[in-house]
Design a protein around this motif. Structure first.
Motif, mmCIF file in Angstrom:
data_model
loop_
_atom_site.group_PDB
_atom_site.id
_atom_site.type_symbol
_atom_site.label_atom_id
_atom_site.label_comp_id
_atom_site.label_asym_id
_atom_site.label_seq_id
_atom_site.Cartn_x
_atom_site.Cartn_y
_atom_site.Cartn_z
ATOM 1 N N VAL A 8 32.812 46.748 37.421
ATOM 2 C CA VAL A 8 33.460 46.353 36.172
ATOM 3 C C VAL A 8 34.800 45.706 36.486
ATOM 4 O O VAL A 8 35.611 46.259 37.231
ATOM 5 C CB VAL A 8 33.704 47.579 35.255
ATOM 6 C CG1 VAL A 8 34.176 47.125 33.882
ATOM 7 C CG2 VAL A 8 32.459 48.431 35.160
ATOM 8 N N SER A 9 35.029 44.535 35.925
ATOM 9 C CA SER A 9 36.302 43.856 36.155
ATOM 10 C C SER A 9 37.433 44.607 35.459
ATOM 11 O O SER A 9 37.226 45.287 34.451
ATOM 12 C CB SER A 9 36.245 42.417 35.645
ATOM 13 O OG SER A 9 36.209 42.393 34.230
ATOM 14 N N GLY A 10 38.625 44.469 36.019
ATOM 15 C CA GLY A 10 39.785 45.107 35.414
ATOM 16 C C GLY A 10 40.041 44.625 34.002
ATOM 17 O O GLY A 10 40.495 45.396 33.142
ATOM 18 N N THR A 11 39.749 43.373 33.730
ATOM 19 C CA THR A 11 39.985 42.835 32.380
ATOM 20 C C THR A 11 39.058 43.478 31.352
ATOM 21 O O THR A 11 39.451 43.685 30.200
ATOM 22 C CB THR A 11 39.793 41.311 32.370
ATOM 23 O OG1 THR A 11 38.515 40.989 32.923
ATOM 24 C CG2 THR A 11 40.871 40.632 33.199
ATOM 25 N N ARG A 70 53.642 44.002 40.136
ATOM 26 C CA ARG A 70 53.119 42.810 40.805
ATOM 27 C C ARG A 70 51.595 42.771 40.748
ATOM 28 O O ARG A 70 50.975 41.740 41.020
ATOM 29 C CB ARG A 70 53.579 42.787 42.260
ATOM 30 C CG ARG A 70 53.062 43.953 43.100
ATOM 31 C CD ARG A 70 53.551 43.891 44.517
ATOM 32 N NE ARG A 70 53.056 45.020 45.308
ATOM 33 C CZ ARG A 70 53.276 45.169 46.608
ATOM 34 N NH1 ARG A 70 53.980 44.265 47.262
ATOM 35 N NH2 ARG A 70 52.795 46.226 47.254
ATOM 36 N N LEU A 71 50.987 43.910 40.397
ATOM 37 C CA LEU A 71 49.533 43.992 40.295
ATOM 38 C C LEU A 71 49.103 43.608 38.889
ATOM 39 O O LEU A 71 49.817 43.834 37.919
ATOM 40 C CB LEU A 71 49.084 45.414 40.617
ATOM 41 C CG LEU A 71 47.593 45.661 40.894
ATOM 42 C CD1 LEU A 71 47.107 44.817 42.052
ATOM 43 C CD2 LEU A 71 47.362 47.143 41.175
ATOM 44 N N SER A 72 47.923 43.024 38.787
ATOM 45 C CA SER A 72 47.392 42.600 37.491
ATOM 46 C C SER A 72 45.947 43.051 37.371
ATOM 47 O O SER A 72 45.210 43.116 38.363
ATOM 48 C CB SER A 72 47.485 41.078 37.362
ATOM 49 O OG SER A 72 46.694 40.613 36.288
ATOM 50 N N PHE A 73 45.533 43.370 36.152
ATOM 51 C CA PHE A 73 44.127 43.723 35.939
ATOM 52 C C PHE A 73 43.200 42.560 36.279
ATOM 53 O O PHE A 73 42.024 42.762 36.567
ATOM 54 C CB PHE A 73 43.906 44.173 34.495
ATOM 55 C CG PHE A 73 44.230 45.625 34.268
ATOM 56 C CD1 PHE A 73 43.459 46.615 34.837
ATOM 57 C CD2 PHE A 73 45.310 46.001 33.491
ATOM 58 C CE1 PHE A 73 43.747 47.962 34.639
ATOM 59 C CE2 PHE A 73 45.615 47.323 33.285
ATOM 60 C CZ PHE A 73 44.837 48.313 33.863
ATOM 61 N N ASN A 74 43.726 41.334 36.242
ATOM 62 C CA ASN A 74 42.906 40.178 36.605
ATOM 63 C C ASN A 74 42.474 40.223 38.063
ATOM 64 O O ASN A 74 41.470 39.609 38.441
ATOM 65 C CB ASN A 74 43.690 38.884 36.355
ATOM 66 C CG ASN A 74 43.988 38.673 34.888
ATOM 67 O OD1 ASN A 74 43.226 39.103 34.019
ATOM 68 N ND2 ASN A 74 45.095 38.011 34.580
ATOM 69 N N ASN A 75 43.240 40.956 38.892
ATOM 70 C CA ASN A 75 42.932 41.033 40.320
ATOM 71 C C ASN A 75 42.159 42.282 40.707
ATOM 72 O O ASN A 75 41.932 42.525 41.895
ATOM 73 C CB ASN A 75 44.238 40.992 41.136
ATOM 74 C CG ASN A 75 44.893 39.631 41.100
ATOM 75 O OD1 ASN A 75 44.221 38.611 41.030
ATOM 76 N ND2 ASN A 75 46.219 39.604 41.106
ATOM 77 N N LEU A 76 41.763 43.081 39.720
ATOM 78 C CA LEU A 76 41.123 44.358 40.016
ATOM 79 C C LEU A 76 39.656 44.368 39.615
ATOM 80 O O LEU A 76 39.263 43.752 38.625
ATOM 81 C CB LEU A 76 41.847 45.494 39.287
ATOM 82 C CG LEU A 76 43.299 45.756 39.688
ATOM 83 C CD1 LEU A 76 43.893 46.854 38.815
ATOM 84 C CD2 LEU A 76 43.416 46.116 41.159
#
Length: 263
Positions: free
Chosen positions: A117-120, A93-99
């Motif tokens: 640094v963004s997860g993306t 349910r977690l996404s790199f877009n939210n990290l």
């Protein structure tokens, strides 16, 4: 004539059933499963739980001494006699877009690198490897092992023997929480042949996952060269969880289980 023929057929079926019962008691579970595929009569005969009790008595004699109520020995055998293949993880349910990751490095208590640094960005890794990268490091970066990498700009160098420590926090936008990945960990090992300096810390998981422990987060400094006295041109920072996670989905599941806090 019709009645006589029917009685003859019934007699043959009865004899056949008795023969099957005598043979089925001699078979092991896998052979009995195969026999159920031969015909309807064989299947119906082999469904008798007596045969399966005989098989389960050999495999698990203790459960047959005091069986649970309403136990089906046939189902018991089918459920537990074969090794189960590993089940694939459902999508996290977690996404790199939210990290977002917060990485800080100190040298002898002096801050030498600090970046949010963004997860993306970490997920995307290095777009282009720097020219002149050592072959050993290129092989590592090209391997299929899952890793998150960010580019370091400007590059930095540091003397060997100098204390370098790292901290990594991560935040998630979907719940506005923060978790710790690495806390003031020392780069205690420098692999000059692999052109990497490594630090690690043990992940702290939420109380809802009490049996998960001993999983490390690894942070590596990727450098271009080293001498007897210094590490030269650190161009990248790598984060991985190779103890337990070897794919993007596994990493996201691991991060989702961290001890997230509202700050």
């Amino acid at each position: 004539m019709g009645v006589a023929s029917s009685l003859s057929t019934m007699a043959k079926d009865l004899i056949s059933a008795e023969v099957l019962k005598a043979v089925f008691t001699l078979l092991d579970g896998e052979d009995l499963v195969s026999c159920m595929l031969v015909s309807r009569q064989w299947r119906d005969t082999a469904r008798d739980d007596y045969f399966w009790k005989c098989i389960c008595t050999k495999k698990w004699p203790s459960i047959c001494k005091r069986p649970p109520p309403a136990i089906s020995y046939h189902k018991l055998f089918l459920t537990f006699s074969r090794s189960q293949p590993p089940q694939p993880l459902p999508p996290s349910r977690l996404s790199f877009n939210n990290l977002e990751f917060f990485i800080d490095l100190w040298s002898e208590q002096t801050l030498i690198f600090s970046e949010a640094v963004s997860g993306t960005v970490l997920r995307r890794g290095l777009k282009n490897l720097p020219p002149g990268i050592p072959d050993a490091l290129k092989i590592h970066l090209d391997s299929t092992d899952y890793k998150m990498i960010m580019q370091v700009e400007p590059r930095f160098s540091f003397p060997l023997g100098q204390t370098i420590i790292v901290s990594v926090l991560v935040s998630r936008k979907d719940t506005n929480q923060i978790a710790r990945i690495v806390n003031q960990s020392l780069f205690g090992y420098v692999d000059g042949n692999a052109f990497r300096a490594l630090a690690y810390d043990y992940l702290i998981f939420a109380p809802g996952h009490p049996f998960i422990s001993g999983i490390r987060a690894w942070v590596s400094l990727l450098f271009m060269a080293n001498t007897a006295h210094s590490i030269t041109d650190v161009f990248g920072i790598e984060i991985d969880f190779c103890d337990a996670a070897n794919s993007e989905n596994e990493v996201l599941w691991l991060l989702d289980m961290l001890d997230w806090k509202y700050i």
